[in-house]
Design an enzyme around this catalytic site. Structure first.
Site, short mmCIF file in Angstrom:
data_model
loop_
_atom_site.label_atom_id
_atom_site.label_comp_id
_atom_site.label_asym_id
_atom_site.label_seq_id
_atom_site.Cartn_x
_atom_site.Cartn_y
_atom_site.Cartn_z
N GLU A 1 -8.69 0.64 -3.44
CA GLU A 1 -9.52 0.73 -2.22
C GLU A 1 -10.40 1.95 -2.31
O GLU A 1 -9.92 3.03 -2.65
CB GLU A 1 -8.61 0.91 -1.01
CG GLU A 1 -8.29 -0.32 -0.26
CD GLU A 1 -7.49 0.03 0.97
OE1 GLU A 1 -7.81 1.02 1.66
OE2 GLU A 1 -6.54 -0.69 1.24
N HIS B 1 -5.62 3.69 -1.89
CA HIS B 1 -6.95 4.08 -1.41
C HIS B 1 -7.22 5.52 -1.85
O HIS B 1 -6.57 6.45 -1.38
CB HIS B 1 -6.95 3.95 0.13
CG HIS B 1 -8.26 4.27 0.77
ND1 HIS B 1 -8.46 4.16 2.12
CD2 HIS B 1 -9.45 4.70 0.27
CE1 HIS B 1 -9.71 4.49 2.42
NE2 HIS B 1 -10.32 4.83 1.32
N ARG C 1 -9.33 8.25 -1.23
CA ARG C 1 -10.32 8.67 -0.24
C ARG C 1 -11.19 9.79 -0.81
O ARG C 1 -10.75 10.56 -1.66
CB ARG C 1 -9.63 9.15 1.04
CG ARG C 1 -8.92 8.05 1.81
CD ARG C 1 -8.41 8.59 3.15
NE ARG C 1 -9.50 8.99 4.00
CZ ARG C 1 -9.94 8.28 5.05
NH1 ARG C 1 -9.34 7.16 5.40
NH2 ARG C 1 -10.94 8.72 5.76
N ASN D 1 0.85 -1.19 0.00
CA ASN D 1 0.00 0.00 0.00
C ASN D 1 0.90 1.24 0.00
O ASN D 1 1.72 1.41 0.89
CB ASN D 1 -0.89 -0.05 1.25
CG ASN D 1 -1.85 1.12 1.33
OD1 ASN D 1 -1.45 2.25 1.06
ND2 ASN D 1 -3.09 0.86 1.69
N THR E 1 -8.35 3.79 8.12
CA THR E 1 -9.58 3.00 8.09
C THR E 1 -9.71 2.27 9.43
O THR E 1 -9.01 1.30 9.68
CB THR E 1 -9.53 1.99 6.92
OG1 THR E 1 -9.06 2.68 5.76
CG2 THR E 1 -10.89 1.40 6.64
N HIS F 1 -3.88 -4.38 7.64
CA HIS F 1 -4.00 -3.18 8.47
C HIS F 1 -3.11 -3.29 9.70
O HIS F 1 -3.31 -4.15 10.55
CB HIS F 1 -5.43 -2.88 8.93
CG HIS F 1 -5.62 -1.40 9.15
ND1 HIS F 1 -5.19 -0.76 10.27
CD2 HIS F 1 -6.11 -0.43 8.35
CE1 HIS F 1 -5.44 0.52 10.17
NE2 HIS F 1 -5.99 0.75 9.00
N ARG G 1 -7.01 12.92 0.73
CA ARG G 1 -5.94 13.38 1.62
C ARG G 1 -4.58 12.79 1.27
O ARG G 1 -3.57 13.34 1.63
CB ARG G 1 -6.28 13.09 3.09
CG ARG G 1 -6.17 11.64 3.47
CD ARG G 1 -6.28 11.47 4.96
NE ARG G 1 -7.63 11.79 5.43
CZ ARG G 1 -8.18 11.23 6.50
NH1 ARG G 1 -7.50 10.33 7.20
NH2 ARG G 1 -9.39 11.52 6.88
N HIS H 1 0.91 6.17 1.92
CA HIS H 1 1.64 7.08 2.80
C HIS H 1 2.81 7.77 2.12
O HIS H 1 3.35 8.74 2.66
CB HIS H 1 2.01 6.38 4.10
CG HIS H 1 0.76 6.06 4.85
ND1 HIS H 1 -0.06 7.06 5.34
CD2 HIS H 1 0.12 4.90 5.08
CE1 HIS H 1 -1.13 6.50 5.89
NE2 HIS H 1 -1.04 5.19 5.74
N GLU I 1 -11.36 -9.09 3.00
CA GLU I 1 -10.08 -8.77 3.64
C GLU I 1 -10.37 -8.58 5.11
O GLU I 1 -11.19 -7.74 5.49
CB GLU I 1 -9.47 -7.51 3.02
CG GLU I 1 -8.14 -7.17 3.70
CD GLU I 1 -7.30 -6.15 2.95
OE1 GLU I 1 -7.38 -6.10 1.70
OE2 GLU I 1 -6.55 -5.42 3.61
N1 PXP Z 1 -5.97 -3.04 3.87
C1 PXP Z 1 -6.93 -2.07 3.91
C2 PXP Z 1 -8.30 -2.44 3.46
C3 PXP Z 1 -6.62 -0.77 4.36
O1 PXP Z 1 -7.58 0.16 4.42
C4 PXP Z 1 -5.29 -0.48 4.72
C5 PXP Z 1 -4.94 0.92 5.15
O2 PXP Z 1 -5.23 1.82 4.15
C6 PXP Z 1 -4.34 -1.49 4.63
C7 PXP Z 1 -4.71 -2.77 4.23
C8 PXP Z 1 -2.91 -1.27 4.97
O3 PXP Z 1 -2.79 -0.91 6.31
P1 PXP Z 1 -1.43 -0.35 6.85
O4 PXP Z 1 -1.12 0.89 6.08
O5 PXP Z 1 -1.71 -0.10 8.29
O6 PXP Z 1 -0.40 -1.42 6.62
#
Ligand code: PXP
Length: 247
Positions: A73, A46, A48, A10, A104, A197, A52, A13, A154
């Site tokens: 996402e 994602h 959003r 992901n 999330t 997550h 952001r 960030h 998930e």
């Molecule tokens: N899976 C989903 C559905 C998420 O919303 C997120 C965070 O955006 C992640 C995985 C990844 O989470 P993390 O960034 O905490 O590793």
């Protein structure tokens, strides 16, 4: 079942850091291409509603540049559905979204809006996207996800990771037990099971070890770790740990 779960990286960030200054760097698409080169099986982003981190332009460029699948996402809104139908990414993961949250925070309450979600995901499935629903390790939510026609769930690993980080080991073990039991249950219904997550080097292995888990989506920790050791080594170490857990 694969010998080890796929790793989806992901890159949200990277966009968070870029947007803190409002310019073009660091570029999340560059991070995605490095992750692809480092052995990621997919990229998760994602978009959003408040934009952001990831922008519409990032999604355009990811669709153009990636050769590995994009897991898009999004919240279950008409705007996001139209964007997904325009791009037709490999997978669409439906997540809950609250404007005031930092990330999330919980899983989707599928059982509460089953009819709406069934209608919402149908065109996405018809367009060829694999539809995944992000939910807590909770039987009624899994059953509702199955009933609405999702192919994938998930499981939200946040509560397990938080308990670990805060040293609440009994809670951690309980959360892990629920994740294990619900992975097996969802698999028995014919759902493909993913998880993610908050996962870190310390927390990934017990989850990766569940035989039903086909994919782990990991972002925040990997992007943070990349500051210290670089993105490629950070991803390679995560892959190694995932492979070791399943071996
Ligand atoms: N899976 C989903 C559905 C998420 O919303 C997120 C965070 O955006 C992640 C995985 C990844 O989470 P993390 O960034 O905490 O590793």
């Amino acid at each position: 079942m694969t010998s080890h779960p796929r790793l989806g990286v992901n890159i949200d960030h990277v966009a968070t850091v870029r947007n803190a200054r409002g310019g073009d760097t660091p570029d999340p698409v560059r991070a995605a291409l490095i992750a692809q080169e480092a052995g990621a099986d997919g990229i998760t982003a994602h978009l959003r509603e408040d934009r952001r981190h990831i922008s519409d332009g990032d999604i355009d460029r990811l669709m153009e540049a990636l050769t590995i699948p994009l897991n898009f996402e999004m919240a279950a809104t008409e705007e996001m559905q139209a964007i997904a139908l325009r791009h037709k990414p490999h997978a669409v993961c439906i997540v809950p979204e609250k404007r005031e949250e930092r990330t999330t925070e919980g899983g989707l309450e599928v059982a509460r809006e089953e009819n709406r979600l069934a209608h919402f995901i149908a065109p996405l499935r018809d367009a060829g996207c694999r539809v995944s629903i992000f939910i807590a390790a909770d039987k009624p939510q899994i059953e509702a996800a199955h009933r609405i026609g999702a192919e994938v769930i998930e499981l939200h690993t946040g509560a397990y990771c938080d308990a670990h980080a805060e040293g609440r080991m009994n809670d951690r073990d309980q959360e892990l037990g629920a994740l294990r039991e619900m992975s097996a249950y969802a698999h028995s219904l014919g759902l493909e099971v993913h998880a993610g997550h908050g996962l870190t080097y310390e927390t990934v292995q017990p989850v990766a070890a569940f035989p039903e888990i086909m994919e782990l989506n990991i972002g925040h920790f990997l992007i943070g770790e990349a500051i210290f050791r670089g993105l490629t080594p950070a991803i390679e170490e995560m892959r190694r740990l995932i492979g070791e857990a399943r071996a």
